[in-house]
Enzyme design. Structure first.
Site, PDB file in Angstrom:
ATOM      1  N   ASP A  13       0.826  -1.223   0.000  1.00  0.00           N
ATOM      2  CA  ASP A  13       0.000   0.000   0.000  1.00  0.00           C
ATOM      3  C   ASP A  13       0.854   1.265   0.000  1.00  0.00           C
ATOM      4  OD1 ASP A  13      -2.414  -1.621   0.347  1.00  0.00           O
ATOM      5  OD2 ASP A  13      -1.780  -1.844   2.427  1.00  0.00           O
ATOM      6  N   HIS A  41      -4.183  -1.501  -6.505  1.00  0.00           N
ATOM      7  CA  HIS A  41      -3.495  -0.240  -6.704  1.00  0.00           C
ATOM      8  C   HIS A  41      -4.440   0.760  -7.347  1.00  0.00           C
ATOM      9  CE1 HIS A  41      -2.270  -3.159  -9.867  1.00  0.00           C
ATOM     10  NE2 HIS A  41      -2.596  -2.198 -10.703  1.00  0.00           N
TER      11      HIS A  41
END
Length: 449
Positions: A13, A41
């Protein structure tokens, strides 16, 4: 020509999607080499948000070939859903290719993943429940179904029937779940095969040919270094190898063709799921980081745990991956803080520890040793060069480069493409850049007589 790996230097992340999207405009080929739908993403282009799990970020560039590599595990239903969403936004997938040797996530993988996690009780791992671990387990056990099997209609029925009979015994006897209907699964996956057939290729060969043609190739990592199956915070890890070496294996190339490794790290640290997290902040500042950083998982929607920047795991990521330069993301999230802490070492059982301990029990006992830096208390979202940054923000970046022992090539100050500062050429910059006394990157060649 440059062959570049982009990897996460924390627990995932980190903002790899945006960085890969930025670099994709200079790439001829973008390769996703490992992971599955457990990785998400997000890319924002001209106010439009694209959330992807399997398809490489380079898909937004029509002239960039995007390859889902051999080391990935593919849930066909999710992949087709992503493709439909892109089509609805007038994004073509004609430049998408799928490795014939990637493994397929089946319905029983998802069922076993969720049931197994529930059965672990207090020993749960924080899995996404998307069937990733069981898919990789079948791959290692050599009972998995690959894309090439999916395309082979004659053998597919026999293989699925045998596998489902075996998995049904586990579902019924171990987890007290209803069995799957083999015919229903066969029909479903035959339908997926027909929709995906035209995208399937020998991905390793295609990548090799691109290398021979001296094309620019970008290898897009999923998750992050500390989630690596072999080198992460085991057992609180993913089931693949999201490090630079794993990109080579998952793409089917040798390590000598890689020219550069770019590590991506947030200006603070986050983690999803279970496991030790020395710099975690449970109070007001942790809430502020979570809210300002919109720290909710792309895949699960779970709230991410937030903490101060941990340079110990950062240095570990640099070492494990051979990182040449860093992209620091979400610097703007720190804009409102009076002071900012950076973990430079740990205290472990009364001793100073400046390295990442591979023993999870030891790591859980690590207490962070902080260096305090002043905040800048003003917005950085509109800064487009280092000169635009407040002095304290620039000092913070220089300190991160110093303690991480690697230069910073990119600084991200928001989700949009234009909210970015390019410090040095991330593709053709110096290998493992060093810093001079002013914090300016210099190549190793410049330091040698």
């Amino acid at each position: 020509m440059a062959n570049v790996i982009v990897i996460g230097a924390q627990w995932g992340d980190e903002g790899k999607g945006k960085i890969t999207d930025l670099l994709s405009r200079s790439a001829d080929v973008v390769v996703r080499s490992q992971g599955g739908v457990n990785a998400g993403h997000t890319v924002v282009v001209q106010g439009q948000t694209f959330k992807l799990h399997l398809i490489p970020s380079g898909i937004l560039y029509p002239d960039t070939e995007c390859i889902i590599g051999s080391g990935t595990v593919i849930d066909p239903s999710v992949l087709l859903e992503e493709m439909e969403q892109l089509h609805a936004l007038n994004v073509s997938t004609e430049n998408l290719f799928i490795s014939q040797t990637a493994h397929i996530t089946m319905p029983y993988h998802r069922l076993i993943d969720r049931a197994s996690e529930e059965r672990r009780g207090k020993y749960k791992l924080g899995t996404t429940g998307r069937g990733i671990g069981p898919t990789y387990a079948d791959k290692s056990e050599r009972t998995g179904i690959r894309v090439v099997d999916l395309m082979n209609g004659d053998d597919l029925q026999e293989k699925i029937e045998w596998t489902i009979n075996y998995k049904n015994a586990i579902l019924e006897k171990l987890y007290n779940l209803s069995p799957l209907d083999p015919k229903q699964v066969i029909d479903e996956y035959r339908g997926y095969a027909e929709q995906l057939r035209s995208y399937v290729i020998d991905s390793s060969l295609k990548i090799y040919e691109a290398i021979q043609q001296k094309k620019n190739i970008l290898f897009e990592g999923a998750q992050g270094t500390l989630l690596d199956l072999d080198h992460g915070t085991y057992p609180y890890v993913t089931s693949s190898n999201p490090i630079a070496g794993g990109a080579c294996v998952g793409a089917g190339i040798g390590p000598t063709v890689i020219d550069r490794v770019i590590g991506v790290a947030k200006a603070y640290t986050t983690r999803v799921g279970e496991g030790p997290f020395p710099t975690e902040l449970n109070g007001e500042i942790g809430e502020l980081l979570c809210d300002r950083g919109a720290e909710f998982g792309t895949t699960t929607g779970r709230r991410r745990r937030c903490g101060w920047f941990d340079a110990v795991i950062g240095r570990y990521a640099v070492r494990i991956n051979g990182i040449d330069c860093l992209a620091i993301t979400k610097l703007d999230v720190l804009d409102e803080l009076d002071e900012i802490e950076v973990c430079v070492a740990y205290e472990l059982d009364g001793q100073i520890c400046d390295h990442f301990p591979s023993d999870a029990n030891q790591f859980a006992r690590c207490q962070p040793i902080y260096r305090t830096l002043p905040g800048w208390k003003q917005s950085t979202t509109n800064c487009r060069s280092l000169e635009d940054l407040p002095k304290q923000a620039l000092d913070y970046l220089k300190f991160l480069a110093e303690v991480m022992e690697v230069s910073i090539a990119i600084v991200s100050l928001g989700a949009s493409r234009d909210q970015t500062i390019i410090v040095e050429d991330p593709i053709h910059g110096p290998k493992r850049a060093l810093l001079d006394e002013n914090g300016v990157p210099v190549s190793k060649a410049d330091t040698q007589e």
